[in-house]
Write an enzyme that holds these catalytic residues in place. Sequence first.
Site, PDB file in Angstrom:
ATOM      1  N   VAL A 187       0.815  -1.224   0.000  1.00  0.00           N
ATOM      2  CA  VAL A 187       0.000   0.000   0.000  1.00  0.00           C
ATOM      3  C   VAL A 187       0.845   1.270   0.000  1.00  0.00           C
ATOM      4  CG1 VAL A 187      -1.992  -1.114   1.103  1.00  0.00           C
ATOM      5  CG2 VAL A 187      -0.282   0.079   2.529  1.00  0.00           C
ATOM      6  N   TYR A 198       4.488   5.536  15.181  1.00  0.00           N
ATOM      7  CA  TYR A 198       3.195   4.874  14.999  1.00  0.00           C
ATOM      8  C   TYR A 198       2.050   5.778  15.474  1.00  0.00           C
ATOM      9  CZ  TYR A 198      -0.698   1.620  15.507  1.00  0.00           C
ATOM     10  OH  TYR A 198      -1.939   1.032  15.422  1.00  0.00           O
ATOM     11  N   SER A 210      -6.278   4.792  15.597  1.00  0.00           N
ATOM     12  CA  SER A 210      -5.997   4.060  16.838  1.00  0.00           C
ATOM     13  C   SER A 210      -6.233   4.982  18.021  1.00  0.00           C
ATOM     14  CB  SER A 210      -4.543   3.600  16.862  1.00  0.00           C
ATOM     15  OG  SER A 210      -4.204   3.090  18.140  1.00  0.00           O
ATOM     16  N   ILE A 226      -7.109  -4.631  20.672  1.00  0.00           N
ATOM     17  CA  ILE A 226      -7.866  -5.681  19.993  1.00  0.00           C
ATOM     18  C   ILE A 226      -6.992  -6.923  19.870  1.00  0.00           C
ATOM     19  CG2 ILE A 226      -9.211  -6.278  17.949  1.00  0.00           C
ATOM     20  CD1 ILE A 226     -10.360  -3.830  19.454  1.00  0.00           C
ATOM     21  N   LYS A 275      -1.002   7.619  13.167  1.00  0.00           N
ATOM     22  CA  LYS A 275      -2.435   7.386  13.330  1.00  0.00           C
ATOM     23  C   LYS A 275      -3.190   8.703  13.582  1.00  0.00           C
ATOM     24  CE  LYS A 275      -2.575   2.953  12.649  1.00  0.00           C
ATOM     25  NZ  LYS A 275      -3.295   2.434  11.467  1.00  0.00           N
ATOM     26  N   ASN A 315      -6.890  -0.348   6.056  1.00  0.00           N
ATOM     27  CA  ASN A 315      -6.639  -1.003   7.338  1.00  0.00           C
ATOM     28  C   ASN A 315      -5.179  -1.419   7.540  1.00  0.00           C
ATOM     29  OD1 ASN A 315      -7.435  -2.937   9.708  1.00  0.00           O
ATOM     30  ND2 ASN A 315      -6.526  -4.284   8.153  1.00  0.00           N
TER      31      ASN A 315
HETATM   32  N1  LIG Z   1      -4.625  -4.723  17.301  1.00  0.00           N
HETATM   33  C1  LIG Z   1      -4.793  -3.597  17.951  1.00  0.00           C
HETATM   34  O1  LIG Z   1      -4.865  -3.598  19.182  1.00  0.00           O
HETATM   35  C2  LIG Z   1      -4.914  -2.273  17.209  1.00  0.00           C
HETATM   36  C3  LIG Z   1      -5.264  -1.145  17.966  1.00  0.00           C
HETATM   37  C4  LIG Z   1      -5.450   0.068  17.321  1.00  0.00           C
HETATM   38  C5  LIG Z   1      -5.296   0.144  15.954  1.00  0.00           C
HETATM   39  N2  LIG Z   1      -4.946  -0.950  15.225  1.00  0.00           N
HETATM   40  C6  LIG Z   1      -4.861  -0.785  13.782  1.00  0.00           C
HETATM   41  O2  LIG Z   1      -5.836  -1.629  13.166  1.00  0.00           O
HETATM   42  C7  LIG Z   1      -5.369  -2.083  11.899  1.00  0.00           C
HETATM   43  C8  LIG Z   1      -5.384  -3.590  11.819  1.00  0.00           C
HETATM   44  O3  LIG Z   1      -4.624  -4.109  12.894  1.00  0.00           O
HETATM   45  P1  LIG Z   1      -4.414  -5.660  13.159  1.00  0.00           P
HETATM   46  O4  LIG Z   1      -4.303  -5.794  14.618  1.00  0.00           O
HETATM   47  O5  LIG Z   1      -5.412  -6.473  12.411  1.00  0.00           O
HETATM   48  O6  LIG Z   1      -2.937  -5.810  12.513  1.00  0.00           O
HETATM   49  P2  LIG Z   1      -2.124  -7.079  11.963  1.00  0.00           P
HETATM   50  O7  LIG Z   1      -0.689  -6.728  12.171  1.00  0.00           O
HETATM   51  O8  LIG Z   1      -2.643  -8.354  12.534  1.00  0.00           O
HETATM   52  O9  LIG Z   1      -2.441  -7.058  10.391  1.00  0.00           O
HETATM   53  C9  LIG Z   1      -1.957  -6.060   9.553  1.00  0.00           C
HETATM   54  C10 LIG Z   1      -1.941  -6.557   8.110  1.00  0.00           C
HETATM   55  O10 LIG Z   1      -1.434  -5.501   7.275  1.00  0.00           O
HETATM   56  C11 LIG Z   1      -0.556  -6.073   6.326  1.00  0.00           C
HETATM   57  N3  LIG Z   1       0.401  -5.084   5.823  1.00  0.00           N
HETATM   58  C12 LIG Z   1       1.458  -4.537   6.487  1.00  0.00           C
HETATM   59  N4  LIG Z   1       2.141  -3.714   5.660  1.00  0.00           N
HETATM   60  C13 LIG Z   1       1.514  -3.734   4.464  1.00  0.00           C
HETATM   61  C14 LIG Z   1       1.746  -3.081   3.220  1.00  0.00           C
HETATM   62  N5  LIG Z   1       2.802  -2.254   3.045  1.00  0.00           N
HETATM   63  N6  LIG Z   1       0.907  -3.322   2.194  1.00  0.00           N
HETATM   64  C15 LIG Z   1      -0.146  -4.150   2.355  1.00  0.00           C
HETATM   65  N7  LIG Z   1      -0.419  -4.792   3.507  1.00  0.00           N
HETATM   66  C16 LIG Z   1       0.403  -4.594   4.560  1.00  0.00           C
HETATM   67  C17 LIG Z   1       0.127  -7.189   7.076  1.00  0.00           C
HETATM   68  O11 LIG Z   1       0.714  -8.143   6.184  1.00  0.00           O
HETATM   69  C18 LIG Z   1      -1.031  -7.771   7.895  1.00  0.00           C
HETATM   70  O12 LIG Z   1      -1.716  -8.780   7.183  1.00  0.00           O
HETATM   71  C19 LIG Z   1      -3.999  -1.451  11.719  1.00  0.00           C
HETATM   72  O13 LIG Z   1      -4.160  -0.234  11.026  1.00  0.00           O
HETATM   73  C20 LIG Z   1      -3.551  -1.187  13.147  1.00  0.00           C
HETATM   74  O14 LIG Z   1      -2.604  -0.135  13.215  1.00  0.00           O
HETATM   75  C21 LIG Z   1      -4.732  -2.146  15.836  1.00  0.00           C
END
Ligand SMILES: NC(=O)c1ccc[n+]([C@@H]2O[C@H](COP(=O)([O-])OP(=O)(O)OC[C@H]3O[C@@H](n4cnc5c(N)ncnc54)[C@H](O)[C@@H]3O)[C@@H](O)[C@H]2O)c1
Length: 248
Positions: free
Chosen positions: A64, A156, A142, A189, A160, A90
Amino acid sequence: VNGLQGKVSIITGAAQGMGLATAQEFARRGAISILVDINAGKLERALSSVKAIDNRALNFVVDVGKKDQWVQMVKNVHEQLGSIDVLVNNAAVSATTPFEDISEDEWDRIYAVNVKGVLFGCQAVTPYMRQQQTGRIINMSSQAAKTGGLVIGAHYSSSKAAVICMTKSFASALGPDNITVNAIAPGIINTDFLQGVPGIENSFSRIVLGHKPGEAIDVAKAIAFLASDDARHITGETMNVNGGLLMD
Ligand SMILES: NC(=O)c1ccc[n+]([C@@H]2O[C@H](COP(=O)([O-])OP(=O)(O)OC[C@H]3O[C@@H](n4cnc5c(N)ncnc54)[C@H](O)[C@@H]3O)[C@@H](O)[C@H]2O)c1
């Protein structure tokens, strides 16, 4: 309720976690889920699980952070399916390096995905959505954008915060063409992401709903609402999905 029948929906970071849960939830609601990720192996398995719900789902391996890959993928989706109805930005990367130790390369790596990835995605779909005079964009922010981060790095958390600001800016720009742009601010999450955030369990006690992390499906359902017609008068908004971790 909240039907997404036939909506062509591009979801990035869909190989796992909240992106995958969103692709599955959208498929259950009748959408055509387009799964996008940089991890080809995991993406293939993710597509199989979504196809088991709705066979029309497709996948694309895209970084992305690369604008040309976005343009090509969106063109390809439009040629195959004839519309671009929903974009869920996402995908993201994280790191916990203390701010004094963040190198320029590490800063740029986080911003390339979390900030430029969102910009390029919105730029890529906008011509199609403007032409259609309808569209839905949902960006993943986030709680870290609002708190500065519990234990995550400043690159990070500030990336966000940029997502929240881009959401408002693009919502103003695209509103006249009936395109809404909103963000979600998840709290903590339960995904693989948490493994990259050691010490996060010390904050579980602040989650008033059960003192435990939310599940990916909890976020997916909020995204599905924002993508649906029920949310037609909501734009520029950032919705907390955090179990009461932060109330603002
Ligand atoms: N898990 C949490 O507690 C939490 C909290 C707040 C925000 N978030 C945000 O929610 C979103 C999803 O989080 P998650 O926990 O499912 O994360 P995750 O790390 O489990 O999944 C992220 C996905 O993004 C893909 N990715 C990374 N770089 C990429 C790139 N350059 N091009 C395409 N794909 C790419 C990864 O391969 C992975 O499949 C993210 O934006 C994260 O910052 C997560």
